[in-house]
Every structure is written in structure tokens, then in C-alpha cells.
Design a protein around this motif. Structure first.
Motif, mmCIF file in Angstrom:
data_model
loop_
_atom_site.group_PDB
_atom_site.id
_atom_site.type_symbol
_atom_site.label_atom_id
_atom_site.label_comp_id
_atom_site.label_asym_id
_atom_site.label_seq_id
_atom_site.Cartn_x
_atom_site.Cartn_y
_atom_site.Cartn_z
ATOM 1 N N LYS A 13 8.140 -37.910 79.340
ATOM 2 C CA LYS A 13 6.977 -37.037 79.355
ATOM 3 C C LYS A 13 5.680 -37.831 79.397
ATOM 4 O O LYS A 13 5.674 -39.055 79.295
ATOM 5 C CB LYS A 13 7.003 -36.136 78.109
ATOM 6 C CG LYS A 13 8.332 -35.423 77.866
ATOM 7 C CD LYS A 13 8.883 -34.673 79.060
ATOM 8 C CE LYS A 13 8.057 -33.481 79.477
ATOM 9 N NZ LYS A 13 8.659 -32.784 80.644
ATOM 10 N N GLY A 32 0.095 -34.851 74.467
ATOM 11 C CA GLY A 32 0.847 -34.905 75.708
ATOM 12 C C GLY A 32 1.857 -33.781 75.807
ATOM 13 O O GLY A 32 1.865 -32.868 74.965
ATOM 14 N N ASP A 33 2.710 -33.850 76.819
ATOM 15 C CA ASP A 33 3.695 -32.772 77.007
ATOM 16 C C ASP A 33 5.071 -33.178 76.481
ATOM 17 O O ASP A 33 6.093 -32.659 76.904
ATOM 18 C CB ASP A 33 3.748 -32.320 78.474
ATOM 19 C CG ASP A 33 4.229 -33.404 79.423
ATOM 20 O OD1 ASP A 33 4.484 -34.538 78.967
ATOM 21 O OD2 ASP A 33 4.353 -33.109 80.634
ATOM 22 N N PHE A 34 5.066 -34.082 75.511
ATOM 23 C CA PHE A 34 6.308 -34.556 74.879
ATOM 24 C C PHE A 34 6.813 -33.546 73.851
ATOM 25 O O PHE A 34 6.159 -32.530 73.559
ATOM 26 C CB PHE A 34 6.059 -35.910 74.206
ATOM 27 C CG PHE A 34 4.898 -35.911 73.240
ATOM 28 C CD1 PHE A 34 5.041 -35.415 71.949
ATOM 29 C CD2 PHE A 34 3.654 -36.402 73.626
ATOM 30 C CE1 PHE A 34 3.969 -35.403 71.065
ATOM 31 C CE2 PHE A 34 2.573 -36.391 72.740
ATOM 32 C CZ PHE A 34 2.735 -35.892 71.465
ATOM 33 N N PHE A 35 7.972 -33.875 73.279
ATOM 34 C CA PHE A 35 8.543 -33.097 72.184
ATOM 35 C C PHE A 35 8.724 -34.035 70.998
ATOM 36 O O PHE A 35 9.044 -35.217 71.178
ATOM 37 C CB PHE A 35 9.904 -32.522 72.574
ATOM 38 C CG PHE A 35 9.843 -31.559 73.731
ATOM 39 C CD1 PHE A 35 9.716 -30.191 73.521
ATOM 40 C CD2 PHE A 35 9.907 -32.022 75.046
ATOM 41 C CE1 PHE A 35 9.648 -29.311 74.585
ATOM 42 C CE2 PHE A 35 9.840 -31.148 76.118
ATOM 43 C CZ PHE A 35 9.712 -29.784 75.881
ATOM 44 N N VAL A 36 8.505 -33.537 69.800
ATOM 45 C CA VAL A 36 8.768 -34.312 68.600
ATOM 46 C C VAL A 36 9.178 -33.356 67.487
ATOM 47 O O VAL A 36 8.621 -32.269 67.348
ATOM 48 C CB VAL A 36 7.536 -35.167 68.191
ATOM 49 C CG1 VAL A 36 6.307 -34.321 67.979
ATOM 50 C CG2 VAL A 36 7.829 -36.011 66.959
ATOM 51 N N GLU A 37 10.213 -33.754 66.767
ATOM 52 C CA GLU A 37 10.664 -32.967 65.621
ATOM 53 C C GLU A 37 10.705 -33.871 64.398
ATOM 54 O O GLU A 37 11.174 -35.013 64.512
ATOM 55 C CB GLU A 37 12.071 -32.389 65.865
ATOM 56 C CG GLU A 37 12.170 -31.413 67.036
ATOM 57 C CD GLU A 37 11.689 -29.998 66.703
ATOM 58 O OE1 GLU A 37 11.340 -29.753 65.524
ATOM 59 O OE2 GLU A 37 11.644 -29.166 67.606
ATOM 60 N N HIS A 39 7.476 -31.155 63.812
ATOM 61 C CA HIS A 39 6.170 -31.146 64.471
ATOM 62 C C HIS A 39 5.110 -31.929 63.699
ATOM 63 O O HIS A 39 4.224 -32.527 64.294
ATOM 64 C CB HIS A 39 5.708 -29.704 64.686
ATOM 65 C CG HIS A 39 6.404 -29.047 65.849
ATOM 66 N ND1 HIS A 39 6.043 -27.835 66.349
ATOM 67 C CD2 HIS A 39 7.434 -29.468 66.614
ATOM 68 C CE1 HIS A 39 6.825 -27.520 67.376
ATOM 69 N NE2 HIS A 39 7.681 -28.497 67.541
ATOM 70 N N THR A 71 12.123 -37.480 65.326
ATOM 71 C CA THR A 71 12.888 -37.583 66.560
ATOM 72 C C THR A 71 11.904 -37.419 67.707
ATOM 73 O O THR A 71 11.272 -36.374 67.844
ATOM 74 C CB THR A 71 13.957 -36.476 66.635
ATOM 75 O OG1 THR A 71 14.768 -36.531 65.457
ATOM 76 C CG2 THR A 71 14.832 -36.652 67.870
ATOM 77 N N ILE A 73 11.165 -37.125 71.642
ATOM 78 C CA ILE A 73 11.901 -36.688 72.833
ATOM 79 C C ILE A 73 10.981 -36.818 74.034
ATOM 80 O O ILE A 73 9.937 -36.176 74.102
ATOM 81 C CB ILE A 73 12.393 -35.233 72.665
ATOM 82 C CG1 ILE A 73 13.239 -35.125 71.391
ATOM 83 C CG2 ILE A 73 13.190 -34.782 73.892
ATOM 84 C CD1 ILE A 73 13.013 -33.873 70.602
ATOM 85 N N GLY A 74 11.379 -37.691 74.976
ATOM 86 C CA GLY A 74 10.565 -37.895 76.167
ATOM 87 C C GLY A 74 9.608 -39.066 76.057
ATOM 88 O O GLY A 74 8.834 -39.316 76.968
#
Lengths: 90, 261
Positions: A13, A32-37, A39, A71, A73-74
Motif C-alpha cells: 500500500k 496512507g491506504d494501508f491496514f494496521v491492527e 487501529h 500487525t 498489512i501492506g
């Protein structure tokens, strides 16, 4: 607008890091358009970078970001460290 | 059988329901994601598919995106386009009533792979199958895109809580791309990299690749879920809508949330 650096992670991402700094890193914004857990970890990553001296080395920033329980992601902690150094080195 | 197992079994055995009605503002739509995800997590409702119907053009902003980086602020203000931050990561989507297809899956966590990359592929697959049945050669493109050889048809985003997973997807049916480029600051920052900038702008629209109407596409999606899971239809309850409206006042209708970054 504060100095910033961004990258589109290959197969991942878009990540942007804004850094406000004089002697120390005062304020960091990670977007950005990333994912994170979870939040809330996005802000934890910013806080992990803030407070370091502007001549901090990459390994220190990388270790600080990796210490955040999250975590990603991207993107990776290394991407965040690279972007932070890119802004600081400018 | 332990209580935990009983709970897990009850949740996975709960019948699917489909919600295919109700036209709402973007803020209510995004608030409903929170409401329905939480209701699945608590076991109050089973696996659910919801098809969205929108009132007006809007931008659904990714959870971690900066408002000013993604939209043209003066244009969206002048045109009265709502910009609402989602509870999911991912990228900004410009949407117009009747020109996109958006759906949400709210699933008990045990139904979804722990491997996030795998779960996107799994949960996009049935929609891709539905498109292929209509003659649109769609394919999953990791991490979270639905692609066609001519461009990106749509994207998905997920949110995981303790007990449930939200997977929502927006696909372009006949989106006004010129308008999208006025609303979103697509690739502006990367003009030095023309290849990336043009790739981001390449939107593949379902209507360009099939004669199926938008409601044919929705029917195909619903048919896919019905055949796999034997789902029945329902409408949103008054309580669900009241919860969503409260969340709009507290969160999804506020600048504190929508312009947080």
C-alpha cells in the motif's frame, strides 16, 4: 506543510510519513491506504518515532517501530524507518 | 461440549441473512458498518450480506488516510460531496448513486481465515464468480483489489474485532471517471512516476464489459450467496437504524472524525 516522504510499497500500500523536527523529532504523522491492527497502533508508531534526536540512525528508528505491538498489512516497519530517514536526511 | 464450543457452533450455524434495501447518506452507511459488525461479534445476528443504496455522491475515505491528501477540498465543498471516514483501512473511493455496487459481509470471526491475505482472496472470490457469470473477466489482485485486464474494478477493506470480521467492497459499475478525477487527488503526488499515476487512474467499469444492468449485478451477487448459504432476506431493524443515527451524531457526521487526519 511539514517535510514528508511517501512510497508505494511493491505489492503493498501507499505510506506517507510527515516529520516535524528541529533538534528532536517533535511530531510524526503516518498516513496512507494501508491496514494496521489494532487501529490505535498507528498512533503508537508515530509516538515511537517522536522524541528521538534528528541525527538518530535508521536502526534505532526501526527498533522503535518494531517494538510497537501491531500487525502491519501492506507495509513494514522497515518502510516506516526508511521514510522517516528520508525526511530527516533532506 | 464446552460453552465456548457451543457459542462457536451456534454462530457458524446461524443462518445467513441478506439486507438488500434502504437508501442512506454516506455517514449512515459507514455508521451501519460499526453497528452490524458489533451485532455479529456479540452473536445477536448471524452472517449477513448487505447491499448498499446511496443518496448522493460521496467519498468514503480510508481509516488512515489524510483528508487533504485524498480529496480536492474546494471542489467537494462547492459540490456538497460528503466525505466520510470509514472504520476500515484502504483507499479513498468516490461513489455515485447507481454507478457503483457496494456490499458488506459481516461474519463471525471463525468463518474467516486468520491469514489476512488469504481472507481477502476468499471473501472476494464469490463476487468475482458472480461477475464472471455475467461475462466480466474479473480476478482477485492481492492484496485487496478486484481487477480486470483493463483496470481496477473495485477494492475491498476489512475490519477485525474480537468476534467478527467486516469485509466490504465497492466496485465501479458506470462511475463518472472524469468527475472522480475532479473529486479525488488521484496520483497527484506521483506525477514524476507516470506509470503509477496512470495505473491508479485506470478504472475498469462493469458496464463497459457486460450488458447486465446494475440490478442484474446485485441479483447475481445475491444469487451467489443464496446458492452457497441458503440465505433469507430481511430489512434493517428500527433499533439498528437508531444506533447508526446516534453514531452519525457522535462520530461519522463530525469533522473530528472525518478530518481527523
Amino acid at each position: 506543510m511539514p517535510p514528508r516522504a511517501s512510497k508505494k510499497v511493491p505489492d503493498g500500500k501507499l505510506v506517507r510519513v510527515d516529520v516535524e523536527a528541529e533538534d528532536r523529532i517533535d511530531d510524526v504523522r503516518l498516513t496512507g491506504d494501508f491496514f494496521v491492527e489494532p487501529h490505535a497502533a498507528r498512533r503508537d508508531i508515530e509516538a515511537a518515532i517522536e522524541g528521538h534526536a534528528v541525527d538518530v540512525d535508521r536502526e534505532t528508528i526501526l527498533a522503535a517501530v518494531e517494538d510497537v505491538e501491531a500487525t502491519l498489512i501492506g507495509f513494514s516497519a522497515a518502510d516506516v524507518a526508511d521514510l522517516t530517514m528520508e525526511v530527516l536526511d533532506d | 461440549m464446552t460453552d465456548d464450543t457451543a457459542t462457536a457452533t451456534r454462530q457458524t450455524d446461524q443462518p445467513w441473512t441478506i439486507v438488500d434495501s434502504g437508501t442512506y447518506s454516506e455517514a449512515i452507511q459507514q455508521a451501519l458498518e460499526r453497528v452490524l459488525l458489533d451485532r455479529v461479534a456479540s452473536g445477536e445476528i448471524g452472517p449477513t450480506l448487505r447491499i448498499w443504496y446511496r443518496e448522493s455522491p460521496a467519498v468514503a475515505l480510508g481509516r488512515f488516510q489524510a483528508y487533504a491528501d485524498e480529496v480536492a477540498p474546494e471542489y467537494v465543498d462547492r459540490e456538497g460531496i460528503d466525505v466520510v471516514r470509514r472504520i476500515t483501512g484502504g483507499g479513498a473511493m468516490f461513489v455515485q448513486p447507481g454507478a457503483v455496487v457496494t456490499f458488506s459481509l459481516y461474519l463471525p470471526a471463525e468463518m474467516v481465515s486468520d491469514d489476512i491475505r488469504q481472507s481477502y482472496a476468499d471473501l472476494d472470490r464469490w463476487a468475482i464468480d458472480a461477475l464472471r457469470n455475467l461475462g466480466v473477466e474479473a480476478a482477485h489482485e492481492p492484496l485487496n483489489d478486484i481487477a480486470h485486464e483493463t483496470g481496477k474494478i473495485g477494492g475491498s477493506a476489512q475490519r477485525r474485532t474480537d468476534g467478527a470480521v467486516l469485509h466490504h467492497t465497492t466496485m465501479s459499475y458506470a462511475l463518472d471517471i472524469a468527475e472522480m478525477l475532479r473529486v479525488l487527488r488521484v496520483g497527484e503526488e506521483k506525477v514524476s512516476d507516470k506509470a503509477i499515476a496512470s495505473a491508479e487512474k485506470r478504472v475498469a467499469r462493469i458496464a463497459d464489459h457486460t450488458d447486465a444492468s446494475r440490478s442484474d449485478v446485485v441479483d447475481a451477487l445475491i444469487r451467489e450467496v443464496r446458492e452457497q448459504h441458503g440465505a433469507s432476506e430481511r430489512e434493517l431493524t428500527d433499533a439498528e437504524l437508531a444506533s447508526a443515527r446516534n453514531l452519525v451524531t457522535e462520530q461519522f457526521g463530525t469533522d473530528e472524525w472525518n478530518r481527523q487526519l
